[in-house]
Design an enzyme around this catalytic site. Structure first.
Site, mmCIF file in Angstrom:
data_model
loop_
_atom_site.group_PDB
_atom_site.id
_atom_site.type_symbol
_atom_site.label_atom_id
_atom_site.label_comp_id
_atom_site.label_asym_id
_atom_site.label_seq_id
_atom_site.Cartn_x
_atom_site.Cartn_y
_atom_site.Cartn_z
ATOM 1 N N LYS B 79 0.871 -1.186 0.000
ATOM 2 C CA LYS B 79 0.000 0.000 0.000
ATOM 3 C C LYS B 79 0.904 1.231 0.000
ATOM 4 C CE LYS B 79 -3.805 1.957 2.748
ATOM 5 N NZ LYS B 79 -4.610 1.803 3.974
ATOM 6 N N SER B 154 -9.391 1.533 2.898
ATOM 7 C CA SER B 154 -8.562 2.309 1.999
ATOM 8 C C SER B 154 -7.486 1.480 1.295
ATOM 9 C CB SER B 154 -7.904 3.458 2.762
ATOM 10 O OG SER B 154 -7.047 2.972 3.777
ATOM 11 N N SER B 178 -9.493 -0.731 7.144
ATOM 12 C CA SER B 178 -8.881 -0.529 5.820
ATOM 13 C C SER B 178 -8.179 -1.741 5.221
ATOM 14 C CB SER B 178 -7.900 0.645 5.866
ATOM 15 O OG SER B 178 -8.609 1.848 5.874
#
Lengths: 111, 486
Positions: B79, B154, B178
């Site tokens: 990420k 996310s 997330s």
């Protein structure tokens, strides 16, 4: 700690956010909002904060806030010299440099 | 080779038996990324050259048969909220569009020391603020199971990428769901570990007291394996826990007989789609079949978790994001500015997206004089009650089973105009972060062709029990083995 509001403390029942409050917050966080966005935010913020009012119904008298509870001991370590970030590495991301300094515009407005 | 199926365990076996080299495997992934990712949009930055050279080094390591771990030579993705030395790190934001950190996050250094191959950095909601990846400042990521739907957020790029076979595993970050939420939407396993289990050093902070770094993988075994290699005390993160790291994969396979599984009644009163509820009920039957005892438990402050989570998030995020000022790094809007204040205002106004501005403004509001007690302090008090709820529940059960998402992945654009509706989609996942406890997302069914996930929640540092039960469930079911059509 008592839950009784002290002087100056607002409660959930106070008027929710208006255009003026939103513009004032924007100023505090150094963001320039257009008028349109300020209006949209005022509406959205009121809805969001309004929803959060369900917390008010929960009795928290005699409850210690989570962030005040000591959940950890202080963390310390020996002060040993280790390699640090090199100046030239740091400067790679700096937008403007003059000699060995980070350059910024005037701090005091000369106008 | 079907990269959509490849697990770490299988990749490791192929690598050490020399059936494939890390160079070949990495090249195969890079080729697939170039072919498929223009459709999915999971990668923000490809790390091609460094990945190839790291793969060659891993092959040397394997040839010499020294210092090999199960991750050596295995390609992974990250990420984009983790700092990577000399590799662009955007955190999904225009304000960091051209930021090249001069150090790497501890989790990246650990994976590098094990010889894992970083393929690239993946899309995310800006600074982790979002539940759909639509708040990325760059582009939307699509769900590989249905390209019109969101992958969740996310860590949406990580979930979509692993699901579509664009890396073997990914490292995500979970501040309030997330990792678990996109794992649920994309049919993956994802772990939000105990707070402090994995070092946060080098992670670009959203909520320092909630943020947790964790793996996103195809199955529970891989998840246990990655956690074993990234967990542990880090002198650079004062909140990382000193507790020794167990060999998590070793706990797999042992019987779960007699383990008590708590079903929180309040979660089922919140409302969820019929197919989601059916999948959860079916999962309960599986756990019962494998010998777990099902007990009803109560988490009385469940409804309060969402406001508590968001109020504290707004407050901490507003403080954490104050550092972005256009002076030392990141976007710097210098054109037509008269003084340094103009520079700061212009850089922040142009650099931050709408949701980021919304949240740091709300944070500043709830921390401001006069409102602090009513909002922030109240939230911290109710947070204490939420922690007490979980502690008392764990007196009656070993693990808790809960849904992840109230529905299957929603359509791109469906919730973007209404931030409150978007926040409400986090209802099942946010409570664990204020409580600091671990939670494991596992695929448990399908709703009209779209994946449905569930989460197992454990007490502090009980990741072993989560893996044990999750693995036992996966031995009985094949949801996790299904692949998206792409």
């Amino acid at each position: 700690m008592s839950d009784q509001p002290v002087n100056q403390t607002k409660s959930f029942n106070d008027p929710l956010l208006d255009h003026e409050i939103v513009r004032n917050i924007a100023k505090l966080i150094h963001i320039d909002l257009g008028d349109d966005l300020a209006d949209i935010y005022a509406h959205q913020f009121s809805e969001i904060i309004g929803f959060f009012q369900l917390l008010e119904k929960i009795d928290t008298s005699n409850v210690i806030p989570a962030n005040e509870k000591s959940i950890m001991n202080s963390v310390t370590r020996d002060d040993v010299i280790t390699p640090s970030i090199k100046q030239e590495d740091f400067f790679k991301n700096v937008p403007e440099i003059e000699r060995h300094f980070v350059k910024i515009p005037n701090v005091f407005d000369e106008r | 080779m079907d990269l959509k199926k490849l697990t770490i365990q299988q990749a490791h076996e192929l690598l050490i038996t020399k059936k494939i080299s890390s160079f070949e495997l990495t090249t195969e992934y890079l080729t697939r990324i170039k072919e498929i990712d223009p459709i999915i949009n999971s990668y923000l930055t490809l790390n091609e050259e460094l990945a190839i050279s790291a793969a060659k080094k891993a092959d040397e390591r394997i040839a010499k048969a020294t210092n090999i771990t199960p991750l050596t030579g295995v390609p992974y993705s990250l990420k984009d909220c983790f700092s990577t030395r000399n590799v662009r790190t955007t955190c999904g934001s225009k304000i960091l569009e051209n930021y090249f950190p001069c150090y790497s996050a501890s989790v990246v250094n650990k994976l590098e020391s094990h010889g894992a191959i970083l393929l690239g950095k993946q899309n995310m909601d800006e600074f982790g603020m979002g539940s759909s990846c639509e708040n990325s400042a760059f582009f939307n990521t699509r769900n590989p199971w249905d390209l019109d739907r969101v992958p969740g957020g996310s860590s949406g790029g990580s979930a979509a990428g692993v699901s579509a076979g664009l890396s073997v595993f990914s490292i995500g970050e979970d501040t309030g769901g997330s990792i678990r939420m996109p794992a649920g939407f994309c049919n993956l396993v994802g772990l939000k570990p105990t707070y402090g289990r994995v070092s946060r050093y080098g992670h670009i902070a959203l909520v320092s007291s909630f943020d947790c770094v964790g793996p996103m993988t195809r199955d529970v075994y891989d998840c246990a394996l990655v956690l074993e290699h990234i967990a542990g005390k880090d002198p650079l993160d004062g909140t990382s826990l000193p507790d020794p790291t167990p060999s998590y994969p070793r706990s797999l396979g042992s019987s779960v007989k007699g383990m008590r599984l708590g079903i929180p009644k309040e979660y089922f009163e919140l409302g969820m789609d019929q197919d989601v509820e059916k999948s959860i009920q079916d999962a309960i039957k599986v756990f019962k079949k494998i010998g777990m005892e099902i007990v009803e438990i109560s988490l009385p402050n469940t409804q309060a978790a969402l406001p508590v989570y968001y109020l504290i998030l707004f407050a901490e995020a507003s403080a954490n994001l104050a550092r972005f000022d256009g002076i030392r790094f990141g976007r710097s809007s210098r054109k037509d500015v008269d003084n340094v204040m103009d520079l700061i205002v212009k850089s922040r106004s142009e650099g931050f997206g709408e949701e980021v501005k919304r949240r740091i403004m709300l944070g500043t509001y709830v921390l401001s004089s006069g409102y602090y007690d009513a909002y922030y302090l109240k939230a911290q008090k109710v947070r204490s009650l939420i922690i007490e709820d979980f502690q008392s529940a764990f007196g009656n059960c070993d693990l808790i089973l809960a849904p992840i998402n109230p529905s299957k992945a929603f359509k791109i654009g469906e919730k973007t105009k209404d931030p409150l509706q978007m926040y409400l989609s986090d209802i099942f996942v946010v409570a664990t972060n204020p409580a600091g406890i671990p939670s494991l997302a596992i695929p448990c069914g399908f709703d009209d062709g779209m994946p449905v996930g569930m989460q197992l929640i454990g007490n502090h540092l009980r990741e072993e029990s989560l893996f044990q039960a999750g693995h036992a469930y996966q031995l009985e079911t094949d949801w996790h083995e299904r692949q998206p059509p792409i």
